[in-house]
Write a protein that holds these residues in place. Structure first.
Motif, PDB file in Angstrom:
ATOM      1  N   GLU A 320       0.815  -1.218   0.000  1.00 43.60           N
ATOM      2  CA  GLU A 320       0.000   0.000   0.000  1.00 43.60           C
ATOM      3  C   GLU A 320       0.850   1.270   0.000  1.00 43.60           C
ATOM      4  N   ASN A 321       1.905   1.303   0.857  1.00 40.40           N
ATOM      5  CA  ASN A 321       2.637   2.550   1.054  1.00 40.40           C
ATOM      6  C   ASN A 321       3.957   2.604   0.286  1.00 40.40           C
ATOM      7  N   VAL A 322       4.237   1.600  -0.529  1.00 46.60           N
ATOM      8  CA  VAL A 322       5.519   1.591  -1.237  1.00 46.60           C
ATOM      9  C   VAL A 322       5.600   2.757  -2.205  1.00 46.60           C
ATOM     10  N   HIS A 323       4.554   3.003  -2.951  1.00 48.89           N
ATOM     11  CA  HIS A 323       4.585   4.077  -3.953  1.00 48.89           C
ATOM     12  C   HIS A 323       4.667   5.443  -3.283  1.00 48.89           C
ATOM     13  N   LEU A 324       3.954   5.610  -2.167  1.00 43.43           N
ATOM     14  CA  LEU A 324       4.037   6.884  -1.458  1.00 43.43           C
ATOM     15  C   LEU A 324       5.447   7.127  -0.917  1.00 43.43           C
ATOM     16  N   THR A 325       6.055   6.062  -0.355  1.00 44.12           N
ATOM     17  CA  THR A 325       7.426   6.204   0.153  1.00 44.12           C
ATOM     18  C   THR A 325       8.393   6.554  -0.964  1.00 44.12           C
ATOM     19  N   ARG A 326       8.261   5.880  -2.097  1.00 43.42           N
ATOM     20  CA  ARG A 326       9.145   6.191  -3.231  1.00 43.42           C
ATOM     21  C   ARG A 326       8.937   7.613  -3.725  1.00 43.42           C
ATOM     22  N   PHE A 327       7.682   8.048  -3.772  1.00 42.43           N
ATOM     23  CA  PHE A 327       7.410   9.407  -4.226  1.00 42.43           C
ATOM     24  C   PHE A 327       8.033  10.436  -3.285  1.00 42.43           C
ATOM     25  N   LEU A 328       7.893  10.223  -1.968  1.00 45.63           N
ATOM     26  CA  LEU A 328       8.454  11.174  -1.010  1.00 45.63           C
ATOM     27  C   LEU A 328       9.980  11.204  -1.090  1.00 45.63           C
ATOM     28  N   ARG A 329      10.611  10.056  -1.298  1.00 46.27           N
ATOM     29  CA  ARG A 329      12.069  10.031  -1.388  1.00 46.27           C
ATOM     30  C   ARG A 329      12.559  10.686  -2.675  1.00 46.27           C
ATOM     31  N   VAL A 330      11.846  10.467  -3.776  1.00 46.84           N
ATOM     32  CA  VAL A 330      12.209  11.156  -5.021  1.00 46.84           C
ATOM     33  C   VAL A 330      12.024  12.657  -4.864  1.00 46.84           C
ATOM     34  N   LEU A 331      10.937  13.065  -4.206  1.00 46.15           N
ATOM     35  CA  LEU A 331      10.703  14.492  -3.976  1.00 46.15           C
ATOM     36  C   LEU A 331      11.797  15.096  -3.097  1.00 46.15           C
ATOM     37  N   ALA A 332      12.220  14.365  -2.057  1.00 50.95           N
ATOM     38  CA  ALA A 332      13.296  14.860  -1.188  1.00 50.95           C
ATOM     39  C   ALA A 332      14.597  15.024  -1.963  1.00 50.95           C
ATOM     40  N   ASN A 333      14.907  14.058  -2.830  1.00 44.84           N
ATOM     41  CA  ASN A 333      16.129  14.175  -3.631  1.00 44.84           C
ATOM     42  C   ASN A 333      16.044  15.317  -4.639  1.00 44.84           C
ATOM     43  N   PHE A 334      14.848  15.595  -5.150  1.00 43.39           N
ATOM     44  CA  PHE A 334      14.680  16.728  -6.067  1.00 43.39           C
ATOM     45  C   PHE A 334      14.941  18.046  -5.338  1.00 43.39           C
ATOM     46  N   PHE A 335      14.394  18.187  -4.127  1.00 42.47           N
ATOM     47  CA  PHE A 335      14.645  19.398  -3.347  1.00 42.47           C
ATOM     48  C   PHE A 335      16.131  19.540  -3.010  1.00 42.47           C
ATOM     49  N   ALA A 336      16.772  18.419  -2.677  1.00 38.61           N
ATOM     50  CA  ALA A 336      18.202  18.478  -2.368  1.00 38.61           C
ATOM     51  C   ALA A 336      19.008  18.896  -3.593  1.00 38.61           C
ATOM     52  N   PHE A 337      18.630  18.382  -4.776  1.00 40.30           N
ATOM     53  CA  PHE A 337      19.347  18.760  -6.002  1.00 40.30           C
ATOM     54  C   PHE A 337      19.162  20.246  -6.302  1.00 40.30           C
ATOM     55  N   CYS A 338      17.964  20.761  -6.106  1.00 46.07           N
ATOM     56  CA  CYS A 338      17.731  22.202  -6.330  1.00 46.07           C
ATOM     57  C   CYS A 338      18.567  23.038  -5.367  1.00 46.07           C
ATOM     58  N   THR A 339      18.678  22.598  -4.125  1.00 43.41           N
ATOM     59  CA  THR A 339      19.505  23.328  -3.158  1.00 43.41           C
ATOM     60  C   THR A 339      20.963  23.338  -3.572  1.00 43.41           C
ATOM     61  N   LEU A 340      21.460  22.191  -4.033  1.00 43.07           N
ATOM     62  CA  LEU A 340      22.856  22.106  -4.465  1.00 43.07           C
ATOM     63  C   LEU A 340      23.111  22.995  -5.679  1.00 43.07           C
ATOM     64  N   ALA A 341      22.207  22.942  -6.652  1.00 42.83           N
ATOM     65  CA  ALA A 341      22.392  23.757  -7.858  1.00 42.83           C
ATOM     66  C   ALA A 341      22.333  25.248  -7.526  1.00 42.83           C
ATOM     67  N   GLY A 342      21.418  25.631  -6.651  1.00 41.73           N
ATOM     68  CA  GLY A 342      21.326  27.040  -6.276  1.00 41.73           C
ATOM     69  C   GLY A 342      22.556  27.530  -5.538  1.00 41.73           C
ATOM     70  N   SER A 343      23.091  26.717  -4.643  1.00 41.62           N
ATOM     71  CA  SER A 343      24.299  27.142  -3.915  1.00 41.62           C
ATOM     72  C   SER A 343      25.492  27.267  -4.839  1.00 41.62           C
ATOM     73  N   GLY A 344      25.635  26.331  -5.800  1.00 43.97           N
ATOM     74  CA  GLY A 344      26.746  26.436  -6.748  1.00 43.97           C
ATOM     75  C   GLY A 344      26.646  27.679  -7.605  1.00 43.97           C
ATOM     76  N   TYR A 345      25.445  27.987  -8.101  1.00 45.73           N
ATOM     77  CA  TYR A 345      25.285  29.193  -8.919  1.00 45.73           C
ATOM     78  C   TYR A 345      25.547  30.446  -8.101  1.00 45.73           C
ATOM     79  N   LEU A 346      25.106  30.452  -6.850  1.00 48.07           N
ATOM     80  CA  LEU A 346      25.319  31.629  -6.007  1.00 48.07           C
ATOM     81  C   LEU A 346      26.812  31.895  -5.784  1.00 48.07           C
ATOM     82  N   ILE A 347      27.578  30.835  -5.553  1.00 44.98           N
ATOM     83  CA  ILE A 347      29.018  31.021  -5.340  1.00 44.98           C
ATOM     84  C   ILE A 347      29.686  31.522  -6.616  1.00 44.98           C
ATOM     85  N   TYR A 348      29.324  30.924  -7.755  1.00 38.49           N
ATOM     86  CA  TYR A 348      29.922  31.382  -9.016  1.00 38.49           C
ATOM     87  C   TYR A 348      29.571  32.843  -9.279  1.00 38.49           C
ATOM     88  N   PHE A 349      28.350  33.238  -8.938  1.00 34.25           N
ATOM     89  CA  PHE A 349      27.924  34.621  -9.161  1.00 34.25           C
ATOM     90  C   PHE A 349      28.716  35.597  -8.288  1.00 34.25           C
TER      91      PHE A 349
END
Length: 745
Positions: A320-349
């Protein structure tokens, strides 16, 4: 007879009679009896026979072996103490008797020296343990917060030792020879503050920025002279500078790899995935905990982990909860990737903005613009781990797995920030090299004007009547890089200390004193006391060390600064964790995290050497500063030393060994040997898996005796009602857990 032997021995030596007669005979000679020993004066003068001495020696040796192996005996503690006391008394009394009579004094002397040697070894081991820095502080932290928090402080102490060695190399072989035997300040343009900077060279703001007089000192690369030998010792400073830089990196590689190998050897190669419930039952407790609150937290953590493991085993067949768990983990990794990309661009700027400020003149801008890059990197390192911690709540991992994910994300953050910073520095180095070409042309014109339009041959400096402070000089890009790393290290240190004082201490003071007059419970609600951030502190320590490895070639003072930083951090963080932090709600053991830290450190060490090797091999050094000025590449100092200081046959051998035709087959041979070792390791792993599978099948065919959790054979324990729906292993684990915690019906 033996009873008479022992009794007469007591009478002759100590006059105690037959006190240990029965114990001696019962222990070593069962079934042998005898009368009590006589107490006459004539028996005290008798000599022991050789047979009696041999039996007594054998008995003493048996007692010694018993003392040495008593810890492994399956006895209770009371019996162990009684047997130990009797054995020690027996050895102490009868061992001395072996030295009586003719020809026995040497044995008594040897026994005495052996005792003194054992006592010396014990005292020396205690002394060596007492000399380990901060050992008692770490033990106290370990007893309050568990081994996971203590592993950070052990890692910090290990890093402190590494930096002491690096500081000794740079200080003893680079900085001290230049200060004692090199040309003093004011004798060369590179060792003189320019006229335009003399007015502010000693200001605090200038020195805090590591400019002014600090820039033209032994702290940075540009101060060192390119003279091949200095002083009456003919010390080869450029060669020493190059070899110390290479040797520091080589020593760091060797120490990290040896430590990883030692940790892997000590680990024993256990498997945490097989027999999960048995591992949890028998190895979950952290025996180094000595604080009641931490013990309660650990007890609750073990209870929760058992409940979760049983629920996971029960829910593993549900979808029942496998798909929800996978969705939340993919969403968490997406937010983490956005944070990493934003910090790298900020430093370069901000780095590109700082280059624009430098071209327009930093004196036209304020404090923030001059320190924008360092502050932005420090703030990102302070706030992004908190964002990752919030994101990780979506994934619902085990604390140890969550810690590794947290470490991986902060690792990616720091690595991206660091390499973005390095890429921006490389752009600035290219600008400095272009500026250097223009400066060299201007210097030629300036010298020509000084000599009335005719530039003499072999001119290396200005005329004597020209002050060295007025000589134009090129941009020393090596000193610029060293200054950036020193500023970044200092600003990161200051930011860390301010974070501890504000984020931990002032927060703890607020929670402690305002809890009495607040609307809710501040200690158990928001904001509550802080927990020690293991992942953020470990990654900060690792990347700070990476900056030291990367920048110490251009700033020899960096290891000294890092030693001071680590020394003060140990005291400040030990005080903060004991005074301001509380144990984690789910206390877990460090497990193999020490080698996990070492693996990240090794990876950072490898990445830190790449920019240094690139600049040494590919980027030309500055023409008027540093020990390699006047050369096309920095590594040419090796060829210069071979040409002037070694015989011709050695140069030929070295050229032959450095030929690509020799190096390439050697590299291929190393790859082949490494592949052979890896293949053998894989084969052994496959054999281990097959052996484990066969043992599991054998256990299924011939199972050991286990209680039936659904039967009435255990009426005193709380058998779960839903045990019929659980797998057999989960049922057994649940019953064991109930038995372990004495849950009465």
């Amino acid at each position: 007879m033996l009873c008479n032997l022992e009794g007469s021995l007591h009478a002759r030596v100590w006059g105690h009679g037959n006190t240990l007669c029965s114990k001696f005979n019962d222990t070593y000679f069962p079934g042998v009896g005898g009368a009590a020993a006589p107490n006459s004066d004539s028996s005290s003068e008798e000599e022991l026979t050789e047979e009696e001495i041999a039996k007594l020696k054998e008995a003493v040796e048996e007692k010694k072996k018993l003392i040495a192996t008593l810890r492994n005996k399956p006895w209770n503690m009371k019996k162990k103490l009684e047997v130990l006391k009797d054995a020690q008394q027996f050895v102490e009394k009868f061992e001395g008797a072996l030295g009586k009579g003719k020809g026995k004094k040497f044995y008594a002397y040897k026994v005495m020296m052996m005792k003194k040697w054992m006592k010396f070894q014990r005292d020396f081991e205690n002394f060596r343990t007492a000399c380990i820095p901060w050992e008692m502080k770490i033990k106290e932290i370990e007893s309050h917060f568990g081994s996971s928090v203590a592993s950070y402080f052990i890692f910090l102490r290990w890093m402190y030792g590494i930096n002491i060695i690096l500081f000794g190399l740079t200080f003893g072989l680079v900085m001290v020879p230049e200060a004692l035997m090199g040309k003093p300040y004011g004798t060369l343009p590179r060792k003189t503050v320019p006229r335009a900077e003399e007015a502010t060279a000693m200001n605090f703001a200038t020195l805090w920025d590591f400019s002014g007089l600090a820039q033209y000192s032994v702290l940075f690369y540009g101060y060192y002279n390119n003279q091949r030998t200095i002083g009456w010792l003919k010390f080869r400073l450029p060669l020493s500078y190059f070899l110390v830089g290479v040797g520091s990196i080589g020593y760091s590689f060797m120490v990290v790899i040896r430590t990883m190998a030692k940790n892997a050897h000590d680990d024993g190669g256990g498997d945490d995935n097989s027999f999960n419930f048995s591992w949890k039952m028998f190895t979950s407790w952290d025996y180094l905990i000595g604080n009641p609150e931490t013990a309660d937290n650990k007890f609750a953590s073990i209870t929760t982990s058992f409940k979760e493991a049983i629920v996971e085993e029960q829910e593993s067949r549900k979808e029942e909860n496998v798909h929800l768990t996978r969705f939340l983990r993919v969403l968490a990794n997406f937010f983490a990737f956005c944070t990493l990309a934003g910090s790298g661009y900020l430093i370069y700027f901000v780095v590109r903005r700082s280059q624009q400020f430098a071209l327009e003149g930093l004196e036209n801008y304020g404090w923030w613009e001059r320190n924008e890059v360092n502050m932005v990197m420090s703030l990102l390192g302070m706030f992004c781990p908190t964002v990752f911690d919030v994101i990780s709540a979506l994934e619902n991992y085990h604390p140890r797995i969550a810690l590794r994910w947290q470490l991986g994300r902060i690792f990616a953050l720091f690595l991206g920030n660091l390499y973005t910073f390095i890429i921006a520095l490389m752009d600035e180095i290219n600008l400095k090299l272009e500026e250097e070409k223009i400066v060299r042309q201007n210097m030629t014109i300036w010298l020509t004007n000084l000599y009335n339009g005719t530039l003499p041959e072999n001119v290396t400096g200005p005329p004597p009547h020209v002050s060295l402070a007025d000589v134009p000089r090129g941009p020393c890009w090596e000193t610029m890089v060293g200054q950036e790393f020193v500023r970044l290290t200092v600003s990161d240190t200051v930011t860390t200390y301010i974070t501890i004082l504000i984020g931990d201490f002032l927060k703890a003071v607020f929670v402690r004193f305002f809890n009495y007059c607040w609307c809710w419970d501040l200690e158990y609600g928001f904001p509550s006391y802080s927990e020690f951030d293991i992942s953020g502190n470990v990654l900060g320590l690792i990347f700070n060390q990476g900056m030291i490895w990367m920048g110490s070639f251009y700033a020899p003072c960096l290891p000294a600064i890092n030693v001071i930083r680590l020394h003060t951090s140990m005291y400040l963080q030990c005080w903060a964790v004991m005074c301001c932090n509380v144990p984690h709600e789910r206390v877990f053991k460090a497990s193999r995290s020490n080698n996990f830290y070492m693996a990240m450190l090794l990876f950072i060490l490898f990445l830190s050497t790449l920019p240094v090797v690139y600049t040494v091999v590919s980027v030309p050094p500055s023409f008027d500063c540093g020990p390699f000025s006047g050369k096309t590449r920095m590594f040419e100092v090796i060829g210069e030393t071979l040409e002037h200081d070694f015989p011709s046959w050695f140069r030929k051998v070295f050229r032959l060994l450095s030929n690509p035709g020799v190096i390439l087959p050697f590299i291929l041979l190393m790859v082949y040997v490494q592949y052979t070792f890896i293949s053998g390791s894989v084969v052994r792993q496959i054999e281990i898996i097959a052996l484990r599978s066969r043992s599991w099948q054998g256990a299924q065919q011939h199972p050991p005796f286990l209680p039936d959790p659904t039967s009435c054979s255990l009426p005193q324990f709380c058998v779960p009602q839903a045990c019929h729906t659980l797998p057999k292993l989960a049922c057994y684990a649940q019953v064991w857990w109930k038995m372990l915690f004495h849950c009465q019906c």
